[in-house]
Enzyme design. Sequence first.
Site: not given
Length: 661
Positions: A526, A439, A494, A613, A556
């Site tokens: 995301e 990520e 993101n 996560e 997310d």
Amino acid sequence: MAAAICCVGAGATMQLLARSARAPWPLGLVWVLLTATVAGASVWCTHFVAILAYQAGAPVTYDPALTMASLLIVIGGCFGGFALFVRARGGAWPAVAGCVIGLTISAMHYVGMLAFRIGGVVRWRPDLVVASVLLAVGLSALALAAARSQLGTRLAGFAPALFVAAIVSLHFTGMAALQVIPLTAWSPGAEDARAALALATALMGGMIIAAGIFAHALDTITSLDASARIDAFASICDQTGLPRRPLFEKQLALLLNNPKPGQRYLIVTTKLCHLNDITDIYGDEAGDFAIRLTADRIDRARQPGFFVARTGRSEFSAIGPIGDHEDIRSRAHLWRSMLAAPMVFGEHEIFLDPRLGVACFSPDGSSAENVVQHSRLALSRARKSPLEPVCVYDETFDALAERHHVLADNLLAALDNGEFEVYYQPQVWIADRSVIGYEALLRWNHPRFGLISPNEFIPLAEQTGAIVDIGAWVLRSACREASGWPDDQRVAVNLSPLQLRQPDLPEQILDALVSGGLSPGRLEIELTESLLIDDRVSAISILGRIRALGVKLALDDFGTGYSSMDVLRHVSFDKIKLDRSFVQDIETNPQSLAILHAMLELGRSLAIPILVEGVETERQMAILQAEGCRKVQGYLTGKPAPASAIAADRTVAIGLFRHAG
Ligand code: C2E
Ligand code: CA
Ligand code: CA
């Protein structure tokens, strides 16, 4: 009479001396001449009036030439001494100048005594003569040294007194040194003539001293007057009669530079928030009327000791002292209600909606900028808040607001300055802990504040719109970086909901992929559930176009908001990222474990893979594996790190793990 002349003369001399020292050269010479004339006249008159009072017991006459000479000596000598004083830059020089003055007045005294002819035998006591000169020189030196140290402040203190002492001690010690043995019989008869002479001398001396004082006073008044008029002209608002910002700043500086111990002060800044609307709707006249009336109200509400100014078009400020236990908040609210009362303009009622920012300060340790800044920060809060028209500066609250203000300001420049860096955190298979992908997590290395968390600056970038440019940069960087990784590793980027409002987002993404050389299937976007908040129809269509490129979508922070399920119904996702709050206490809390179980079940029934996560411990990892979870991301398997660090890791890891696809 002699004493009076001596005191007034010494005072005037020291005043004039200070004025001479301030005057630019060579104009200062004229002031020195005036000072020397006044000093000389004072000393000379003191001497002669006192001599006239002296009963020698013998007939007395005066030599006119020597009498005049003594006057010229003292004026000339004083001129030299004072000129030296004015030109000297400190050190021992003022005292040296004082010695010159002391010698001068001694010379005047003894030349004056030579002019004093007595019908008798005159004898001098040398010891007292020497003592008189030493006293005159020493005290004059002290007087001028004191004058120098008080220069620029006030000369009213010791210097004149020391100068008086020099003159008086010289005269009386000098007279004590004089012994007269009369030769002719003498009877005091000419008293009237002596009194007249004394009076005339004193008057003449007085006039010279007065002329010096007048010259000085006139000079002071005219220069004050001129500078005050120039200042006032520029600094008074003619519409309201209130001082303007420069005077306000001066007043604040004055207050900060002369702190009264223990006293606290208040600064209030008020802004008439509706003034522009009023001018727009009812015209300039209405605006002017509102400003004048507000100034009137402020003037009437003003408390003793408060200084009020118009510091902007629709802004007024005040500073003043506050009592020890005074309730600032309620006082400020009182002011606000006075200012907020509706105004009647013709047939209209005007509401100005004044907002007040208040800050308290004690002068020691505060700077003018700080004080003003604090009231401005409080005002800015008051202007934003619908329910709090009056805000008092709050250290923790407003300092943070200021930091955010600075950060928001710096955001775009930071991109150009290369202050941003993308970190990468691995996402791994639980089974063999091999890397699925990374990520991309943004970092900002701020030159003043150091490393700043995206939790702090991303919301600011969203407020200012800077996120659009910053997000595009992250996207390009991530694609470029990931193209160098093994083919089976993805990169997750993101995306802010604000970026989703750009209709050309799919093209931007394609651009980043092409220029980075990354195949679309290796990019994952995301998104959080907030993506559907604004324009859900266009957001859904844009997401459809992105997916059509072959790019993957991940949901997310799943489970943290209110509409997670709703989003799942409208958009097809390739992955759900379960928020770390769901794993935090699964080791100890059976309820949490039950919820985690249900979430994983949900994913299975929707046929969407779930990644958990925030996994931090082996124990959590074991539980997740037992629950059938397959993918995780967290500090346990790798913290976010610069691209260079993960590249180094990879060379070590190669050969250890092999993932089938
Ligand atoms: P996120 O997308 O939920 O990112 C995961 C955050 O959790 C990251 O914080 C990461 O460092 C942290 N984290 C990962 N593993 C663990 C763990 O085991 N324990 C704990 N306590 N934390 C862990 P980070 O990097 O500070 O990012 C915070 C948020 O900022 C991100 O949350 C994301 O919403 C946002 N963000 C970061 N980079 C970008 C970006 O490029 N664009 C946008 N729009 N938002 C970004
Ligand atoms: Ca994320
Ligand atoms: Ca997350």
